[in-house]
Scaffold this motif. Structure first.
Motif, PDB file in Angstrom:
ATOM      1  N   PRO A 157      11.430  11.945  -2.228  1.00 41.54           N
ATOM      2  CA  PRO A 157       9.977  12.131  -2.381  1.00 41.54           C
ATOM      3  C   PRO A 157       9.625  13.590  -2.655  1.00 41.54           C
ATOM      4  O   PRO A 157      10.401  14.498  -2.373  1.00 41.54           O
ATOM      5  CB  PRO A 157       9.437  11.696  -1.024  1.00 41.54           C
ATOM      6  N   ASN A 158       8.437  13.783  -3.216  1.00 39.81           N
ATOM      7  CA  ASN A 158       7.892  15.124  -3.346  1.00 39.81           C
ATOM      8  C   ASN A 158       6.608  15.190  -2.505  1.00 39.81           C
ATOM      9  O   ASN A 158       6.179  14.195  -1.942  1.00 39.81           O
ATOM     10  CB  ASN A 158       7.665  15.514  -4.809  1.00 39.81           C
ATOM     11  N   ILE A 159       6.026  16.346  -2.411  1.00 45.53           N
ATOM     12  CA  ILE A 159       4.847  16.535  -1.559  1.00 45.53           C
ATOM     13  C   ILE A 159       3.688  15.647  -2.021  1.00 45.53           C
ATOM     14  O   ILE A 159       2.981  15.064  -1.205  1.00 45.53           O
ATOM     15  CB  ILE A 159       4.424  18.017  -1.529  1.00 45.53           C
ATOM     16  N   MET A 160       3.509  15.513  -3.329  1.00 42.63           N
ATOM     17  CA  MET A 160       2.407  14.688  -3.837  1.00 42.63           C
ATOM     18  C   MET A 160       2.594  13.215  -3.485  1.00 42.63           C
ATOM     19  O   MET A 160       1.627  12.526  -3.169  1.00 42.63           O
ATOM     20  CB  MET A 160       2.274  14.862  -5.353  1.00 42.63           C
ATOM     21  N   SER A 161       3.832  12.718  -3.507  1.00 42.90           N
ATOM     22  CA  SER A 161       4.040  11.321  -3.131  1.00 42.90           C
ATOM     23  C   SER A 161       3.833  11.120  -1.635  1.00 42.90           C
ATOM     24  O   SER A 161       3.350  10.071  -1.212  1.00 42.90           O
ATOM     25  CB  SER A 161       5.422  10.835  -3.562  1.00 42.90           C
ATOM     26  N   ILE A 162       4.153  12.117  -0.823  1.00 45.19           N
ATOM     27  CA  ILE A 162       3.890  12.028   0.611  1.00 45.19           C
ATOM     28  C   ILE A 162       2.386  12.029   0.866  1.00 45.19           C
ATOM     29  O   ILE A 162       1.893  11.273   1.712  1.00 45.19           O
ATOM     30  CB  ILE A 162       4.598  13.178   1.360  1.00 45.19           C
ATOM     31  N   ILE A 163       1.638  12.837   0.125  1.00 47.10           N
ATOM     32  CA  ILE A 163       0.170  12.822   0.230  1.00 47.10           C
ATOM     33  C   ILE A 163      -0.367  11.460  -0.189  1.00 47.10           C
ATOM     34  O   ILE A 163      -1.299  10.931   0.422  1.00 47.10           O
ATOM     35  CB  ILE A 163      -0.442  13.967  -0.605  1.00 47.10           C
ATOM     36  N   ILE A 174       1.776   6.333  -7.090  1.00 46.00           N
ATOM     37  CA  ILE A 174       0.610   7.022  -7.658  1.00 46.00           C
ATOM     38  C   ILE A 174       0.663   8.514  -7.331  1.00 46.00           C
ATOM     39  O   ILE A 174       0.345   9.356  -8.176  1.00 46.00           O
ATOM     40  CB  ILE A 174      -0.696   6.371  -7.165  1.00 46.00           C
ATOM     41  N   GLY A 175       1.075   8.867  -6.120  1.00 49.37           N
ATOM     42  CA  GLY A 175       1.225  10.277  -5.767  1.00 49.37           C
ATOM     43  C   GLY A 175       2.270  10.971  -6.620  1.00 49.37           C
ATOM     44  O   GLY A 175       2.082  12.110  -7.044  1.00 49.37           O
ATOM     45  N   GLY A 176       3.392  10.284  -6.901  1.00 47.83           N
ATOM     46  CA  GLY A 176       4.415  10.863  -7.770  1.00 47.83           C
ATOM     47  C   GLY A 176       3.924  11.057  -9.185  1.00 47.83           C
ATOM     48  O   GLY A 176       4.230  12.067  -9.832  1.00 47.83           O
ATOM     49  N   ILE A 177       3.155  10.090  -9.687  1.00 46.34           N
ATOM     50  CA  ILE A 177       2.587  10.217 -11.036  1.00 46.34           C
ATOM     51  C   ILE A 177       1.601  11.373 -11.089  1.00 46.34           C
ATOM     52  O   ILE A 177       1.610  12.172 -12.032  1.00 46.34           O
ATOM     53  CB  ILE A 177       1.933   8.892 -11.465  1.00 46.34           C
ATOM     54  N   LEU A 178       0.752  11.484 -10.070  1.00 51.31           N
ATOM     55  CA  LEU A 178      -0.184  12.621 -10.019  1.00 51.31           C
ATOM     56  C   LEU A 178       0.566  13.944  -9.923  1.00 51.31           C
ATOM     57  O   LEU A 178       0.130  14.953 -10.486  1.00 51.31           O
ATOM     58  CB  LEU A 178      -1.146  12.463  -8.844  1.00 51.31           C
ATOM     59  N   GLY A 179       1.682  13.946  -9.215  1.00 45.40           N
ATOM     60  CA  GLY A 179       2.507  15.154  -9.137  1.00 45.40           C
ATOM     61  C   GLY A 179       3.045  15.571 -10.489  1.00 45.40           C
ATOM     62  O   GLY A 179       3.112  16.764 -10.802  1.00 45.40           O
ATOM     63  N   GLU A 180       3.428  14.596 -11.317  1.00 47.85           N
ATOM     64  CA  GLU A 180       3.895  14.923 -12.656  1.00 47.85           C
ATOM     65  C   GLU A 180       2.767  15.484 -13.521  1.00 47.85           C
ATOM     66  O   GLU A 180       2.991  16.380 -14.333  1.00 47.85           O
ATOM     67  CB  GLU A 180       4.501  13.693 -13.328  1.00 47.85           C
ATOM     68  N   PHE A 181       1.543  14.971 -13.345  1.00 44.31           N
ATOM     69  CA  PHE A 181       0.404  15.531 -14.057  1.00 44.31           C
ATOM     70  C   PHE A 181       0.107  16.948 -13.588  1.00 44.31           C
ATOM     71  O   PHE A 181      -0.244  17.813 -14.388  1.00 44.31           O
ATOM     72  CB  PHE A 181      -0.840  14.664 -13.889  1.00 44.31           C
ATOM     73  N   VAL A 184       1.195   8.577   0.143  1.00 46.39           N
ATOM     74  CA  VAL A 184       1.490   7.642   1.236  1.00 46.39           C
ATOM     75  C   VAL A 184       0.484   7.816   2.365  1.00 46.39           C
ATOM     76  O   VAL A 184       0.002   6.831   2.939  1.00 46.39           O
ATOM     77  CB  VAL A 184       2.936   7.842   1.737  1.00 46.39           C
ATOM     78  N   ILE A 185       0.133   9.046   2.688  1.00 46.04           N
ATOM     79  CA  ILE A 185      -0.851   9.299   3.740  1.00 46.04           C
ATOM     80  C   ILE A 185      -2.211   8.732   3.342  1.00 46.04           C
ATOM     81  O   ILE A 185      -2.905   8.115   4.160  1.00 46.04           O
ATOM     82  CB  ILE A 185      -0.937  10.814   4.054  1.00 46.04           C
ATOM     83  N   ALA A 186      -2.588   8.912   2.083  1.00 44.16           N
ATOM     84  CA  ALA A 186      -3.850   8.341   1.596  1.00 44.16           C
ATOM     85  C   ALA A 186      -3.808   6.813   1.638  1.00 44.16           C
ATOM     86  O   ALA A 186      -4.805   6.166   1.973  1.00 44.16           O
ATOM     87  CB  ALA A 186      -4.132   8.820   0.177  1.00 44.16           C
ATOM     88  N   ALA A 187      -2.654   6.223   1.337  1.00 46.67           N
ATOM     89  CA  ALA A 187      -2.513   4.766   1.378  1.00 46.67           C
ATOM     90  C   ALA A 187      -2.657   4.242   2.801  1.00 46.67           C
ATOM     91  O   ALA A 187      -3.280   3.202   3.028  1.00 46.67           O
ATOM     92  CB  ALA A 187      -1.170   4.355   0.790  1.00 46.67           C
ATOM     93  N   PHE A 247       0.836  -1.200   0.000  1.00 52.05           N
ATOM     94  CA  PHE A 247       0.000   0.000   0.000  1.00 52.05           C
ATOM     95  C   PHE A 247       0.877   1.259   0.000  1.00 52.05           C
ATOM     96  O   PHE A 247       0.602   2.211  -0.741  1.00 52.05           O
ATOM     97  CB  PHE A 247      -0.932   0.015   1.213  1.00 52.05           C
ATOM     98  N   LEU A 248       1.919   1.284   0.833  1.00 49.82           N
ATOM     99  CA  LEU A 248       2.774   2.466   0.927  1.00 49.82           C
ATOM    100  C   LEU A 248       3.516   2.730  -0.379  1.00 49.82           C
ATOM    101  O   LEU A 248       3.582   3.871  -0.849  1.00 49.82           O
ATOM    102  CB  LEU A 248       3.766   2.311   2.074  1.00 49.82           C
TER     103      LEU A 248
END
Length: 90
Positions: free
Chosen positions: A72-78, A22-29, A80-83, A15-16
């Motif tokens: 990590p970037n902020i979106m990937s940390i978000i 997924i957070g990193g991919i969303l960050g790139e978008f 992880v928190i969602a996971a 999950f983590l």
């Protein structure tokens, strides 16, 4: 013996890692989005935490090269928190 409701550490790790990717991919978008141009640099800036330079092991038949970097970037940390939140819900 495990009970039916027990969640393992392997599932948590899955999950983590999935949340971070997924957070990193969303960050790139988000970085390519015109709607969030003001916030995008802050959301996708990488923060270097761990950097192990590559080490080469030459066995004359096989050569291994291994290194590790955690940025990590902020979106990937978000992500992880969602996971973690989703993991607790199942």
């Amino acid at each position: 013996m495990r009970s039916g409701k027990s969640k393992g550490y392997g599932l948590l790790a899955l999950f983590l890692i999935t949340g971070a990717v997924i957070g990193g991919i969303l960050g790139e978008f988000v970085a390519g989005s015109a709607a969030l141009t003001g916030m995008a640099p802050y959301l996708v800036k990488n923060y270097q935490i761990i950097d192990v330079p590559p080490v080469a092991i030459n066995l004359y038949v096989v050569k291994f090269i291994a290194g590790f970097s955690l940025q990590p970037n902020i979106m990937s940390i978000i992500g992880v928190i969602a996971a973690i939140f989703l993991f607790q819900r199942i």
